[in-house]
Structure formats: C-alpha cells, structure tokens
Design a protein around this motif. Structure first.
Motif, PDB file in Angstrom:
ATOM      1  N   ARG A  64      -7.432  49.700  42.630  1.00 28.04           N
ATOM      2  CA  ARG A  64      -7.738  50.825  44.202  1.00 28.04           C
ATOM      3  C   ARG A  64      -8.357  49.162  45.182  1.00 28.04           C
ATOM      4  NH1 ARG A  64      -9.354  53.175  39.792  1.00 28.04           N
ATOM      5  NH2 ARG A  64     -11.966  53.495  40.753  1.00 28.04           N
ATOM      6  N   SER A 121     -13.208  51.150  47.854  1.00 30.57           N
ATOM      7  CA  SER A 121     -13.520  52.319  47.945  1.00 30.57           C
ATOM      8  C   SER A 121     -14.275  52.465  46.897  1.00 30.57           C
ATOM      9  CB  SER A 121     -11.927  53.149  47.125  1.00 30.57           C
ATOM     10  OG  SER A 121     -11.131  52.620  46.454  1.00 30.57           O
ATOM     11  N   LYS A 122     -14.412  51.764  45.372  1.00 30.14           N
ATOM     12  CA  LYS A 122     -14.608  51.512  43.652  1.00 30.14           C
ATOM     13  C   LYS A 122     -15.951  51.947  44.105  1.00 30.14           C
ATOM     14  CE  LYS A 122     -12.736  49.498  40.760  1.00 30.14           C
ATOM     15  NZ  LYS A 122     -11.261  49.025  39.579  1.00 30.14           N
ATOM     16  N   ASP A 150     -11.541  42.656  40.391  1.00 29.19           N
ATOM     17  CA  ASP A 150     -11.114  43.055  41.414  1.00 29.19           C
ATOM     18  C   ASP A 150     -11.240  42.522  43.100  1.00 29.19           C
ATOM     19  OD1 ASP A 150     -11.576  46.094  40.605  1.00 29.19           O
ATOM     20  OD2 ASP A 150     -12.781  45.544  40.225  1.00 29.19           O
ATOM     21  N   GLY A 168      -4.046  49.726  50.474  1.00 24.71           N
ATOM     22  CA  GLY A 168      -4.075  49.951  48.940  1.00 24.71           C
ATOM     23  C   GLY A 168      -2.483  49.892  48.391  1.00 24.71           C
TER      24      GLY A 168
END
Length: 543
Positions: free
Chosen positions: A165, A169-170, A218, A242
């Motif tokens: 993701r 946003s994590k 990530d 995204g």
C-alpha cells in the motif's frame, strides 16, 4: 515379548529455555550501558527458546516464499507470498524493536539493547534480513531531511503492517536495499542503472539489480547514475496514488541458505524515485547503512555460534556412548569448550561493537574512530569463523546432527552468508588496510582499546607486538591482508576477554588463539584449561 523398535538414549528436544540466559551477553549488556533492557531481553529470550517460535522457524523454511508476478487476469502485481510462520516471526521482531526502533529511543544504550535482542531472537535467521536493513536505512535516509521527516517515524514504529500500500498510509514500514548488479557485485561504482531527473524533482530509474534483498519491503534504497554521478535513491514499491511502481521482480534467488527470506532480481522500468543525498556521493550516502548491516553480520554470526554450542552441549549432556555421557568424555569436553570459547569471543566483540555504535550515534568521535576499524576487523573474522564452528557442532551430534529435524543443517547452510553479505572476506580485509592508510585516528583508537589490557597477560602482549610488526612491514601488505586482519581480530578479542570475560575463557583463548598452543581443528585446547567452567557457561537451562 521382544520388540524391534525400542527408542532409548535419545536426546530430548532443546526447547523451553531462555535464549537470553547467556553470561557473555548479559555481562556485555550491563557493561555497554543497556542493563535497563534486561527484563525485556529475557522476555524475548523465553519466546525464542519456546516450542512455538522454534516451530515457526522450521515452517518458514519448509515453506519458502513464492513470487507472484501477475494476478489471474494478467495484471502485473510483483507480490511475494509468505507462510504465516514468517509473519509471526516478523511481528515479534518488529514489536520488540529489533528493527529501527533505537533511532527513536533517546536512552543511552538503545543500540546495545537492540543488538542484544537481535542476537537473542534467532528461531529463524532469514527474517533478520529485512529487520536489519530497516535498522540500517535510517542514517542513510537522514541525508535527505525532508524524506527522513516523512519516513523515519514509520520505520521506527513498532507496528508490523505487511502489504503493498502507499507507504505513508501504513502504520509501520520496512526498508530494503538494492545495490549490486550482475557486472559489479561489491564494485557498486560499476553499476549501470541510470536515473533521469524529472521536472517535479523525482527521478526515473532504468536498469537491472542482480540481488535485491527482501523485495516485499515497502521502500528501498538503491544506487543509480544521475547526471552528476552515482547517487542514492529512495524507491517505494507503491506510489502515493496507490499504483505499483514499475519495479519488476524477475525471479527469486534459489539460495544455499536463508531460504525463508526472499531475495530477487529486479528491473526498474522507469521506476519513480526520490534522491537521498547529493549526486556523485551515492557511496558516501549509503556507507552508514553498509556499516550497520555489517554490524548485524557480526551479531548474526555470533548468535549462530551460540545456537550451535548450546545445541551441542545439550546433546552431549543427554547422550550416552561407551558407558558415559558424552559431556563426561575428555575429548568431547575439549571440543565443547573450544566451541564455547569461540562463541564467547564473538559475543564479547559483538557487544563492544554495539556499544561503539551507540556512542558513535551520540557523537563520540573516539568511538566513531574505533568502530570504523574494529567493525571491519570483526566483520572479517567472526563471520569467517562461523562455518567451521557450525560444522564442528554438527559433529558433536553425529548422524543426528546431519538430519534436517535437528535444525543443524539449516544453521550450517546459513553460516557462509554473513561473510559474503556486505563484502566478502577480501573486501573486508582490504577495507581494514584502506582505513589504516587513510585515517590514522582509527588505528590510534584501536591501539588504545587493545592496550587497555597491557600487562594483564604475557601471551596477549606478545601477540600485540606481532601485530605491530606486521603493520610496520609494508611490503606485500595487501597480499598478507587476511593474516594481518586475523591477528588484529584476535588481539582485540583477547583484550576484551582478558578485561571483561570469565578468567577461564580468557585463559583458554590466550593459550590457544594467541600463544599458538592449538591445532587446526576445534577440540585441540591444551591441557590445564578449565573445561568444566567453560562448558557450564554454554549449557542451556531447559525447563
């Protein structure tokens, strides 16, 4: 009635013990300023020595990661699937701060505590790779304060938030590194990946990476040639909108060991990247990251030796042959004690390096100079000793150690990795010579550390004089680099053990490693060594 299959004289499983119950580790924790972390360390040690964690390690290796390049509709997804056991191991590591947490912890000794926990939590070594790289990424990322302000709080967060993701946003992030290419290996300046600057301040990367560690992370730090020269870049797997960044996973490596961890080849197809540090200073930008992963190579090798020796000691305490327990037989006692001495020497050095890292991070120039040389010396020697140590420990178990169920084959397959990762033996040895030649203060700091034990042991004093003679002879120094670095490592370990180790261990080390009263194999300690005391420090307390 006679039975053909009566099971007896078998060793009970090594489970239900505290992996932190390690005298050399706990003594080092106090000495290096992190005694405050002992309670959490023991909590983690009990988890690591318990049956569930041991089973997670087995399952993670029995069910290695699988690459899914496309979904069922044909869309490119480049995802790596892991067994639930892997996620369980990772979650424990992250929630206990084994990753980048020390960078957000202002307490003196935070990096020492983290090193001790990284050493202790070893039910599977494979998951340590992304944990280590996340730890090492923070100082490199700080070369771009704006990026650091965005990403560092998530890298240091004790939340394991797996999944592709947008990074920001994590709840927590993991970082990987993607440096080497097929034509260069350790020679990263030979890289051919190109970075094209864009009007919005980003870059587009085009190239191929031969070995990208932990591709499920990530974000990645990678090297590419910008117009102003080699530079370091941050590459996210998922872009802020995204969409997947075109960082294509070509295949997973089929490796000798470390099989629970995914390693891959990657192609950048105009992947979006943000520059970290200046153009032309890419190697300088990543050097802190490299040094911290080198520290973890030393920690991992020391932890592997500890696991090997407690497994061997546990087996010898329960297995009978020729009418006696193995541990009571003189030659086996020699082998076990020799393995234990090597293990303790690695652990005491590892903890000293962790202490230097902690104090260096807080601005201690003397510790920075010491770490610069001692870390390269330790990386060379401790990692080089691990495979031989693992092989000898397997012999202590005999045929039982050669079967997968014992866990020893997995440990043995893991053992060559740390010597290769972040520069093989030659790279590390030559780095030592480079540091000595270019940075006189590092040798001064090293000499000051070793000379703190001057006069305490004549064998150590003689070995120090030999090292000084080696370094003063500049003829064929590069040809002799391995021998010189080996001696530097031995006098450093000897000095630490003489000052801080158990007297029985220090005496055995000096007699065998420095005085030369030692054969070419483990189990050749001289008579007069306090075998009982040394072995007792290695024996796990089960139950």
């Amino acid at each position: 009635m006679t039975t053909t299959h009566e099971v007896f004289n078998q060793v009970p499983p090594l489970a239900g013990y505290d992996a932190a119950d390690d005298p050399a580790l706990l003594e080092g924790l106090e000495r290096e300023g992190a005694g405050w972390a002992a309670a959490e360390l023991h909590e983690l040690g009990r988890l690591g020595g318990a049956e569930p964690a041991i089973e997670y390690g087995r399952l993670a290796n029995e069910h290695p990661p699988v690459l899914r390049t496309h979904d069922r509709y044909g869309h490119r997804i480049d995802e790596v699937e892991f067994h639930p056991a892997w996620h369980a191991l990772m979650r424990t590591a992250v929630t206990h701060g084994l990753h980048a947490a020390p960078w957000a912890d202002g307490r003196p000794g935070a990096h020492v505590a983290r090193a001790a926990k990284f050493y202790t939590w070893r039910p599977d070594a494979g998951h340590g790779c992304p944990i280590s790289m996340t730890y090492a990424a923070v100082p490199a990322l700080r070369h771009n304060p704006e990026l650091a302000a965005q990403y560092e709080p998530l890298l240091t967060a004790e939340d394991y938030d797996f999944g592709l993701r947008p990074p920001l946003s994590k709840q927590g992030l993991l970082a990987g590194m993607s440096m080497t290419e097929k034509q260069g290996g350790s020679d990263v300046r030979a890289n051919t990946t190109i970075a094209h600057p864009e009007p919005d301040g980003t870059y587009r990367l085009l190239g191929h990476k031969w070995f990208t560690s932990a591709p499920m992370c990530d974000i990645f730090l990678t090297l590419a040639h910008a117009p102003g020269g080699l530079a370091c870049f941050l590459v996210p797997r998922v872009l802020p909108d995204g969409t997947r960044n075109p960082m294509r996973l070509m295949r997973l490596k089929d490796k000798l060991g470390n099989r629970s961890n995914a390693s891959s080849e990657v192609e950048y197809e105009h992947a979006v990247a943000w520059r970290v540090g200046e153009e032309g200073r890419g190697v300088r930008t990543i050097i802190d990251m490299v040094n911290l992963t080198r520290l973890d190579c030393v920690i991992g090798a020391a932890a592997g030796m500890r696991q090997a020796v407690i497994t061997a000691a546990h087996h010898a305490a329960h297995r009978r042959t020729f009418g006696r327990y193995l541990v009571d037989q003189p030659l086996m006692r020699n082998v076990l004690a020799d393995l234990a001495v090597e293990s303790e020497a690695a652990t005491v050095l590892m903890m000293r390096l962790a202490g230097a890292t902690d104090r260096s991070a807080r601005g201690d120039a003397g510790e920075t100079a010491f770490k610069r040389l001692a870390l390269a010396v330790g990386k060379y020697w401790v990692c080089k000793r691990w495979p031989a140590h693992a092989a000898e420990a397997i012999e202590c178990l005999g045929g039982n150690g050669y079967v997968e169920e014992s866990g020893m084959p997995r440990l043995f397959r893991e053992s060559p990795l740390n010597s290769i990762w972040e520069g093989s033996g030659n790279v590390a040895a030559l780095d030592v010579l480079r540091a000595i030649a270019k940075e006189p203060q590092v040798m001064e700091a090293f000499r000051a550390e070793v000379s703190a034990a001057a006069g305490a042991d004549a064998r150590l004093d003689a070995a120090v004089r030999q090292v000084q003679a080696d370094l003063s002879d500049h003829g064929d120094l590069e040809l002799r680099a391995r021998r010189v670095v080996e001696r530097l490592a031995l006098v450093l370990q000897g000095s630490l053990l003489v000052r801080h180790g158990h007297p029985a261990v220090a005496d055995a080390f000096c007699a065998s490693r420095l005085a030369g009263d030692h054969g070419q194999a483990f189990g050749t300690l001289p008579s007069g060594v306090d075998f009982a005391t040394i072995i007792s420090r290695a024996a796990p307390k089960v139950g």
